[in-house]
Design an enzyme around this catalytic site. Sequence first.
Site, PDB file in Angstrom:
ATOM      1  N   ASP A  24       0.787  -1.248   0.000  1.00 46.73           N
ATOM      2  CA  ASP A  24       0.000   0.000   0.000  1.00 46.73           C
ATOM      3  C   ASP A  24       0.819   1.300   0.000  1.00 46.73           C
ATOM      4  OD1 ASP A  24      -1.931  -1.937   0.245  1.00 46.73           O
ATOM      5  OD2 ASP A  24      -2.879  -1.122   2.038  1.00 46.73           O
ATOM      6  N   LYS A 126      -7.022  -4.882  -3.150  1.00 42.74           N
ATOM      7  CA  LYS A 126      -7.812  -5.414  -2.031  1.00 42.74           C
ATOM      8  C   LYS A 126      -8.736  -4.332  -1.498  1.00 42.74           C
ATOM      9  CE  LYS A 126      -4.063  -4.256   1.125  1.00 42.74           C
ATOM     10  NZ  LYS A 126      -4.782  -3.220   1.892  1.00 42.74           N
ATOM     11  N   CYS A 171      -2.159  -2.821   7.532  1.00 47.71           N
ATOM     12  CA  CYS A 171      -2.042  -3.728   6.379  1.00 47.71           C
ATOM     13  C   CYS A 171      -0.755  -4.545   6.383  1.00 47.71           C
ATOM     14  CB  CYS A 171      -2.228  -2.932   5.099  1.00 47.71           C
ATOM     15  SG  CYS A 171      -3.953  -2.375   4.951  1.00 47.71           S
TER      16      CYS A 171
END
Length: 224
Positions: A24, A126, A171
């Site tokens: 990310d 995601k 994450c």
Amino acid sequence: MDIIELKIEKGIHINQDDALIIVDMQYDFMPGGALPVEEGDQIIDGINKLALRFNATHNKVVLTQDWHPQDHLSFASNHPGKSPGDEYQTEAIGPVLWPDHCVIGSKGAEFHKKLDKNLAHAIIRKGYNPQIDSYSGFIENDKKSETGLAGYLKSLSIKRIFVCGLALDYCCYSTAIDGVDFGFEVYFLIDLTKGIDLPPGNISNSLESMTNKGIKFAKIESFS
Ligand code: VGL
Ligand code: ZN
């Protein structure tokens, strides 16, 4: 915040069954973004350097990308009367609500321009389902919907994964923990990640849980 002593691995040799997972590294998690992680941009150079080393030995580099529709239930804006940071826990959302972030197709969902995206063999998105959040790169928060990452890595006979990126306590943490559950040997790159620390103490709790899970910690200089 309690300071946890982390044992840092040394002399890691990159093998053919290793993969680098970069989590990310998108504008919304950078300073100035919608869900900013302090100093999130300061790990980009180190991540690029390590990705280059993995690439030089033809090892796989995987990026994950948080990718939410505007009506995503993790956004406080979709719950009348709620604000970002408010507690909210269901089977697939929580433990808190977030500001709108990484909306599909938006600038904030793009990877930072300094991140060397050309080194990535695969990009896993995601959080696409409006009802389910996905902190982990492997499986969504309902613990049922897989992203396909485990299958991808297994089909390539990957045994060890090295996790870095944003955010440490969401994450990256979830990706590392699920990595163990999917049968990988997991290394957490502690100098190539930054955390949100929400609620306060979340970073040290995450580090402790990862230690208890058998996850190893490494730094960029751990690689020989
Ligand atoms: C993340 C909260 C919500 C992360 C993503 O990348 O750590 N955190 N969505
Ligand atoms: Zn998100």
